[in-house]
Design a protein around this motif. Sequence first.
Motif, PDB file in Angstrom:
ATOM      1  N   HIS A  88       0.861  -1.181   0.000  1.00 11.94           N
ATOM      2  CA  HIS A  88       0.000   0.000   0.000  1.00 11.94           C
ATOM      3  C   HIS A  88       0.903   1.239   0.000  1.00 11.94           C
ATOM      4  O   HIS A  88       1.816   1.341   0.839  1.00 11.94           O
ATOM      5  N   THR A 109       1.669   4.270   1.121  1.00  7.99           N
ATOM      6  CA  THR A 109       1.320   5.184   2.209  1.00  7.99           C
ATOM      7  C   THR A 109       2.587   5.862   2.725  1.00  7.99           C
ATOM      8  O   THR A 109       3.705   5.495   2.331  1.00  7.99           O
ATOM      9  N   GLU A 150       3.880   5.418   5.541  1.00 10.53           N
ATOM     10  CA  GLU A 150       4.685   4.417   6.265  1.00 10.53           C
ATOM     11  C   GLU A 150       5.506   3.591   5.270  1.00 10.53           C
ATOM     12  O   GLU A 150       6.691   3.310   5.483  1.00 10.53           O
ATOM     13  N   ASP A 182       2.281  -7.523  -0.425  1.00  7.94           N
ATOM     14  CA  ASP A 182       1.200  -7.458   0.564  1.00  7.94           C
ATOM     15  C   ASP A 182      -0.017  -8.033  -0.152  1.00  7.94           C
ATOM     16  O   ASP A 182      -0.798  -7.303  -0.751  1.00  7.94           O
ATOM     17  N   ASN A 199     -10.002   0.611   5.792  1.00  9.47           N
ATOM     18  CA  ASN A 199      -9.040   1.443   6.538  1.00  9.47           C
ATOM     19  C   ASN A 199      -8.086   2.179   5.600  1.00  9.47           C
ATOM     20  O   ASN A 199      -7.586   3.241   5.931  1.00  9.47           O
ATOM     21  N   LEU A 200      -7.842   1.607   4.424  1.00 11.29           N
ATOM     22  CA  LEU A 200      -6.940   2.260   3.475  1.00 11.29           C
ATOM     23  C   LEU A 200      -7.703   3.023   2.409  1.00 11.29           C
ATOM     24  O   LEU A 200      -7.224   4.025   1.883  1.00 11.29           O
ATOM     25  N   GLU A 212      -6.270   6.345   6.357  1.00 11.21           N
ATOM     26  CA  GLU A 212      -4.856   6.330   5.939  1.00 11.21           C
ATOM     27  C   GLU A 212      -4.138   5.037   6.281  1.00 11.21           C
ATOM     28  O   GLU A 212      -2.911   4.995   6.290  1.00 11.21           O
ATOM     29  N   GLY A 213      -4.913   3.977   6.587  1.00 13.32           N
ATOM     30  CA  GLY A 213      -4.272   2.712   6.976  1.00 13.32           C
ATOM     31  C   GLY A 213      -3.831   2.762   8.422  1.00 13.32           C
ATOM     32  O   GLY A 213      -4.155   3.694   9.168  1.00 13.32           O
ATOM     33  N   HIS A 214      -3.055   1.775   8.802  1.00 11.75           N
ATOM     34  CA  HIS A 214      -2.627   1.696  10.202  1.00 11.75           C
ATOM     35  C   HIS A 214      -1.719   2.868  10.544  1.00 11.75           C
ATOM     36  O   HIS A 214      -0.883   3.268   9.728  1.00 11.75           O
ATOM     37  N   MET A 238       3.112   0.348  12.165  1.00 13.82           N
ATOM     38  CA  MET A 238       3.808  -0.016  10.918  1.00 13.82           C
ATOM     39  C   MET A 238       5.327  -0.003  11.124  1.00 13.82           C
ATOM     40  O   MET A 238       6.063  -0.653  10.393  1.00 13.82           O
ATOM     41  N   PHE A 289       7.300  -2.929   9.372  1.00 17.78           N
ATOM     42  CA  PHE A 289       8.272  -2.636   8.327  1.00 17.78           C
ATOM     43  C   PHE A 289       9.710  -2.828   8.807  1.00 17.78           C
ATOM     44  O   PHE A 289      10.616  -3.047   7.989  1.00 17.78           O
TER      45      PHE A 289
HETATM   46  N1  ADE Z   1      -1.415  -1.799   5.738  1.00 20.74           N
HETATM   47  C1  ADE Z   1      -2.264  -1.320   6.645  1.00 20.74           C
HETATM   48  N2  ADE Z   1      -1.946  -0.070   6.986  1.00 20.74           N
HETATM   49  C2  ADE Z   1      -0.870   0.271   6.245  1.00 20.74           C
HETATM   50  C3  ADE Z   1      -0.093   1.442   6.148  1.00 20.74           C
HETATM   51  N3  ADE Z   1      -0.352   2.520   6.881  1.00 20.74           N
HETATM   52  N4  ADE Z   1       0.928   1.426   5.290  1.00 20.74           N
HETATM   53  C4  ADE Z   1       1.191   0.334   4.552  1.00 20.74           C
HETATM   54  N5  ADE Z   1       0.504  -0.797   4.617  1.00 20.74           N
HETATM   55  C5  ADE Z   1      -0.526  -0.828   5.452  1.00 20.74           C
END
Ligand code: ADE
Length: 422
Positions: free
Chosen positions: A55, A57, A59, A129, A344-345, A349-351, A356, A360
């Motif tokens: 994703h 993002t 992060e 992913d 959520n994405l 903005e996802g987690h 993360m 990561f």
């Molecule tokens: N999967 C869930 N949330 C995410 C994020 N913020 N960045 C990348 N992958 C994700």
Amino acid sequence: MAQTLRHDVKDLALAPEGVRRIAWADRQMPVLAAIRERFEREQPLAGHRISACLHVTTETANLARTLSAGGADVVLCASNPLSTQDDVAAALVEEYGVAVFAIKGEDNDTYYRHIEAAVDHRPHLTMDDGADVIGVLHSARREQLGDVIAGTEETTTGVIRLKALERDGKLGFPVIAVNEARTKHLFDNRYGTGQSTIDGIIRATNVLLAGKRFVVAGYGWTGRGVAMRARGMGAHVIVTEVDPLRALEAAMDGYEVLPMEAAAAIGDLFCTATGDKNVVTRAHMERMKDGAILSNTGHFNVEIEIGALRDLAVETREARAMVDEFTMADGRRLYLIGEGRLVNLAAAEGHPALVMDMSFANQALSAEWVIQNAATLERKVYDVPREIDDEIARLKLATMGIDIDTLTEEQAHYLASWDEGT
Ligand code: ADE
């Protein structure tokens, strides 16, 4: 074959905003930042091409910066058509030298063309992913399998697919199941999905959760997180499950447990978190109340039978951004958030970066580990080595200013012995 492009992003002029937001996330990712500093000095990924399908993002941008700092040549494509943050994609290209192929809202053809572009990079390492790059390498690009040292996989759904490939004797190279690290799934899947899913539902709809019946399908780590946070917002949470043990846990955690057929008739909001297909079906939709809101937080958009929703509807319109309204023949209106893709994405903005950071850190350290251990690895799905998992937990605690106790020699001996009784 698709033409290789240097990048394909929405608008490079968005880069300054992306840079600001990437820096903001970076402040919450101290473990990854420490790895990045070491990578910069030691260059453990030098000479390696990485194709990452994640994703896009803020992060992920910090992960891509870390891989580049370690000497890798990184190409990034999206792992979901709706999850890309266009400013981040622009910033990666403009500021951080990462070739990105991702545009939020891209159609299916473009989505797969972008994955092809990542595969055109002829990776030594893959980072998935949802196993899309590995899927292409094992079907249309088998001739490239021999170039790949190893892959990593971020999510439960991808790991299930890779284990099926391994079981059938078809896995072409070793893969690290990052999802299985305890510093990944216990935090990202539970607290990350829990918060960001509720965030997505609220950003998309602005509904009050207090007093609502909130149905969570699936009580794995993500379902648990969503149920926990929905309860925290005052919802009455109903869990549906197929696994008797998980259903029992949900019941003893204090949730109502029902079959979906019964839950369908009383739920105000539904969120699927199972990883399986057709969890909310036409039969369920026929029973739902006027105004029911449907969302999915599982990896693929297969959990809600969206075709049935379209079939049943006599009228469809966008009720607000990210929310489609389906009017049934009897006048009931059902709402679907973010086309049934990861809510959520798609809608948030996802987690948050703080979880993360650990996910990561596992990705970056696994990439280094597979290069160091390439000679001994087989075509299998491996867990992240325990030492890496433990080290990430230790580093994370340190960045949170939390000290813990250490076993005394006497205690360690006691735990290792069998002959000390009462
Ligand atoms: N999967 C869930 N949330 C995410 C994020 N913020 N960045 C990348 N992958 C994700």
